[in-house]
Design a protein around this motif. Structure first.
Motif, PDB file in Angstrom:
ATOM      1  N   ARG A 100       0.805  -1.220   0.000  1.00 11.51           N
ATOM      2  CA  ARG A 100       0.000   0.000   0.000  1.00 11.51           C
ATOM      3  C   ARG A 100       0.847   1.283   0.000  1.00 11.51           C
ATOM      4  NH1 ARG A 100      -3.072   3.396   2.871  1.00 11.51           N
ATOM      5  NH2 ARG A 100      -1.989   2.763   4.744  1.00 11.51           N
ATOM      6  N   ALA A 101       1.885   1.306   0.823  1.00  5.42           N
ATOM      7  CA  ALA A 101       2.701   2.530   0.899  1.00  5.42           C
ATOM      8  C   ALA A 101       3.352   2.812  -0.461  1.00  5.42           C
ATOM      9  CB  ALA A 101       3.770   2.385   1.980  1.00  5.42           C
ATOM     10  N   PHE A 102       3.830   1.741  -1.085  1.00  6.11           N
ATOM     11  CA  PHE A 102       4.419   1.877  -2.413  1.00  6.11           C
ATOM     12  C   PHE A 102       3.380   2.400  -3.409  1.00  6.11           C
ATOM     13  CE2 PHE A 102       4.957   0.096  -6.634  1.00  6.11           C
ATOM     14  CZ  PHE A 102       6.231   0.522  -6.957  1.00  6.11           C
ATOM     15  N   ALA A 103       2.201   1.792  -3.382  1.00  4.95           N
ATOM     16  CA  ALA A 103       1.145   2.169  -4.335  1.00  4.95           C
ATOM     17  C   ALA A 103       0.728   3.624  -4.147  1.00  4.95           C
ATOM     18  CB  ALA A 103      -0.061   1.241  -4.175  1.00  4.95           C
ATOM     19  N   THR A 104       0.726   4.075  -2.898  1.00  5.01           N
ATOM     20  CA  THR A 104       0.336   5.454  -2.599  1.00  5.01           C
ATOM     21  C   THR A 104       1.343   6.439  -3.190  1.00  5.01           C
ATOM     22  OG1 THR A 104      -0.724   4.732  -0.572  1.00  5.01           O
ATOM     23  CG2 THR A 104      -0.174   7.069  -0.723  1.00  5.01           C
ATOM     24  N   TRP A 163      -7.930   3.233  -1.411  1.00  2.00           N
ATOM     25  CA  TRP A 163      -6.964   2.353  -0.719  1.00  2.00           C
ATOM     26  C   TRP A 163      -5.614   3.046  -0.595  1.00  2.00           C
ATOM     27  CZ3 TRP A 163      -2.849  -0.871  -2.932  1.00  2.00           C
ATOM     28  CH2 TRP A 163      -2.348  -1.815  -2.039  1.00  2.00           C
ATOM     29  N   THR A 164      -5.220   3.772  -1.655  1.00  2.00           N
ATOM     30  CA  THR A 164      -3.915   4.449  -1.600  1.00  2.00           C
ATOM     31  C   THR A 164      -4.023   5.818  -0.921  1.00  2.00           C
ATOM     32  OG1 THR A 164      -4.278   5.445  -3.779  1.00  2.00           O
ATOM     33  CG2 THR A 164      -3.050   3.385  -3.723  1.00  2.00           C
ATOM     34  N   GLY A 165      -5.235   6.309  -0.715  1.00  2.00           N
ATOM     35  CA  GLY A 165      -5.383   7.672  -0.229  1.00  2.00           C
ATOM     36  C   GLY A 165      -5.544   7.793   1.285  1.00  2.00           C
ATOM     37  N   THR A 166      -5.573   6.687   1.989  1.00  2.00           N
ATOM     38  CA  THR A 166      -5.777   6.769   3.439  1.00  2.00           C
ATOM     39  C   THR A 166      -4.641   6.066   4.167  1.00  2.00           C
ATOM     40  OG1 THR A 166      -6.902   4.661   3.683  1.00  2.00           O
ATOM     41  CG2 THR A 166      -8.267   6.554   3.071  1.00  2.00           C
ATOM     42  N   ASP A 167      -4.539   6.343   5.453  1.00  2.00           N
ATOM     43  CA  ASP A 167      -3.557   5.637   6.289  1.00  2.00           C
ATOM     44  C   ASP A 167      -4.233   4.571   7.133  1.00  2.00           C
ATOM     45  OD1 ASP A 167      -1.378   7.116   5.453  1.00  2.00           O
ATOM     46  OD2 ASP A 167      -1.860   8.740   6.850  1.00  2.00           O
ATOM     47  N   ASP A 174     -11.838  -5.207   0.806  1.00  2.00           N
ATOM     48  CA  ASP A 174     -12.947  -4.588   1.547  1.00  2.00           C
ATOM     49  C   ASP A 174     -13.305  -3.229   0.948  1.00  2.00           C
ATOM     50  OD1 ASP A 174     -12.925  -6.752   3.236  1.00  2.00           O
ATOM     51  OD2 ASP A 174     -11.610  -5.795   4.716  1.00  2.00           O
ATOM     52  N   VAL A 175     -12.282  -2.457   0.606  1.00  2.00           N
ATOM     53  CA  VAL A 175     -12.518  -1.142  -0.007  1.00  2.00           C
ATOM     54  C   VAL A 175     -13.269  -1.335  -1.329  1.00  2.00           C
ATOM     55  CG1 VAL A 175     -11.417   0.958  -0.870  1.00  2.00           C
ATOM     56  CG2 VAL A 175     -10.429  -0.240   1.087  1.00  2.00           C
ATOM     57  N   ALA A 176     -12.877  -2.366  -2.081  1.00  2.00           N
ATOM     58  CA  ALA A 176     -13.516  -2.617  -3.380  1.00  2.00           C
ATOM     59  C   ALA A 176     -14.984  -3.027  -3.199  1.00  2.00           C
ATOM     60  CB  ALA A 176     -12.747  -3.698  -4.144  1.00  2.00           C
ATOM     61  N   ARG A 177     -15.261  -3.850  -2.193  1.00  4.20           N
ATOM     62  CA  ARG A 177     -16.656  -4.263  -1.957  1.00  4.20           C
ATOM     63  C   ARG A 177     -17.531  -3.065  -1.591  1.00  4.20           C
ATOM     64  NH1 ARG A 177     -18.802  -9.128  -3.741  1.00  4.20           N
ATOM     65  NH2 ARG A 177     -17.047 -10.532  -4.017  1.00  4.20           N
ATOM     66  N   GLN A 178     -16.964  -2.141  -0.805  1.00  9.52           N
ATOM     67  CA  GLN A 178     -17.706  -0.924  -0.439  1.00  9.52           C
ATOM     68  C   GLN A 178     -17.964  -0.059  -1.690  1.00  9.52           C
ATOM     69  OE1 GLN A 178     -19.232   0.322   2.184  1.00  9.52           O
ATOM     70  NE2 GLN A 178     -19.614   2.302   1.168  1.00  9.52           N
ATOM     71  N   ALA A 179     -16.930   0.079  -2.507  1.00 14.36           N
ATOM     72  CA  ALA A 179     -17.086   0.865  -3.739  1.00 14.36           C
ATOM     73  C   ALA A 179     -18.128   0.214  -4.650  1.00 14.36           C
ATOM     74  CB  ALA A 179     -15.740   0.994  -4.462  1.00 14.36           C
TER      75      ALA A 179
END
Lengths: 192, 192
Positions: A100-104, A163-167, A174-179
């Motif tokens: 995630r940190a890399f992707a951000t 996913w990349t925009g939060t800490d 889970d983020v994808a299911r919400q979206a």
């Protein structure tokens, strides 16, 4: 002959991303990247055609993971639900928490440069082609698969931004299911 | 100083498309295009930065027409219906019947060349940005406008493929309305 360098591609990717973030994409050269990684220019060119492609390595394998996830969805799954299974697989195998940190950081670098935004958009087109192929293999008709791909690509894009925009450390799946739930709701209104 | 050339851009576009279709995009030079149009190379470069952009002139005005059509939709129109009004406007002002033969030839040239397909995909991104902006101006929420844009872009793509792919002479607006109906139906199933 150059000796084998352990993890050369990974080291080059990390070095490139750090330099792009520090100095800007335009001001970073292939030689800078190789030096930062403790490797040579010729090692760089054994792995990547140019500095831009460093940020887009692995795009093909993501398409494969997505397609395999869609293929593995239950037979009864509606097209968009099958795409959601593909996104679950991406969350398990590609957008893992350690990435995630890399992707951000990558997302920030890409957002700052028009050429990189174009390249990212084209990668998106490859992903939609992979989704479309996987849905057609499930026997989904042409228009129906194209609709599910458009909505699935949007779910993926929203989920990746969040996913990349939060800490918060939420898992990509889970983020994808919400979206997906939000896109379903908005889709129902939009089709009204 | 060069004297003014009547209709130079149009003549260059027609000449370029004819040459791309006859010899292939790769084998055609800017000088070939200028000669075929009866113009000079410097006239070419007053109107276009390179041979590729000849096929993508007017993309900005199409985005404007689309956005204006969306803005002019009745206040009560759901987001996708508003996009349909934008497509109606494109049919009235851009994809007019007289343009169909040209558009068909252009489509064939683009399909044959990966670089042109990429450029066409990027033009599509500009169009989706124009749609998204117009929907947000109508007060449509972020996710809802993105869903409508994805589906609207698909309707536009299907309609363009069909409109350029037949000799039937149907109007673009009618083809788009038919594609919209199919996308609505498939969308309802996909969201199930």
């Amino acid at each position: 002959m150059a000796r084998w360098q352990p993890n050369a591609p990974e080291r080059l990717v990390v070095a490139a991303l750090d330099l792009f973030a520090e100095r800007g994409y335009e001001s970073t050269t292939v030689i800078d990247i190789a030096e930062r990684a403790g490797l040579t220019k010729s090692t760089f060119f054994r792995h990547f055609p140019d500095k831009r492609e460093v940020l887009f390595a692995g795009g093909g394998s993501m398409a494969d993971v997505l397609a395999e996830g869609i293929a593995a969805a239950p037979d009864t799954a509606a097209p968009l639900e099958a795409v959601a299974h593909g996104l679950d697989a991406v969350g398990r195998e590609v957008f893992v928490p350690a990435r995630r940190a890399f992707a951000t950081k990558r997302q920030t670098v890409i957002a700052a440069n028009p050429e990189l935004r174009e390249r990212e958009a084209l990668k998106g087109i490859d992903l939609t082609a992979a989704m479309a192929g996987a849905l057609r293999s499930r026997g989904v008709s042409d228009v129906a698969s194209r609709v599910a791909v458009q909505l699935g690509a949007l779910v993926m894009k929203i989920a990746y931004e969040r996913w990349t925009g939060t800490d918060e450390g939420e898992e990509f799946g889970d983020v994808a299911r919400q979206a997906l739930a939000e896109v379903r709701e908005a889709g129902a209104l939009s089709l009204a």
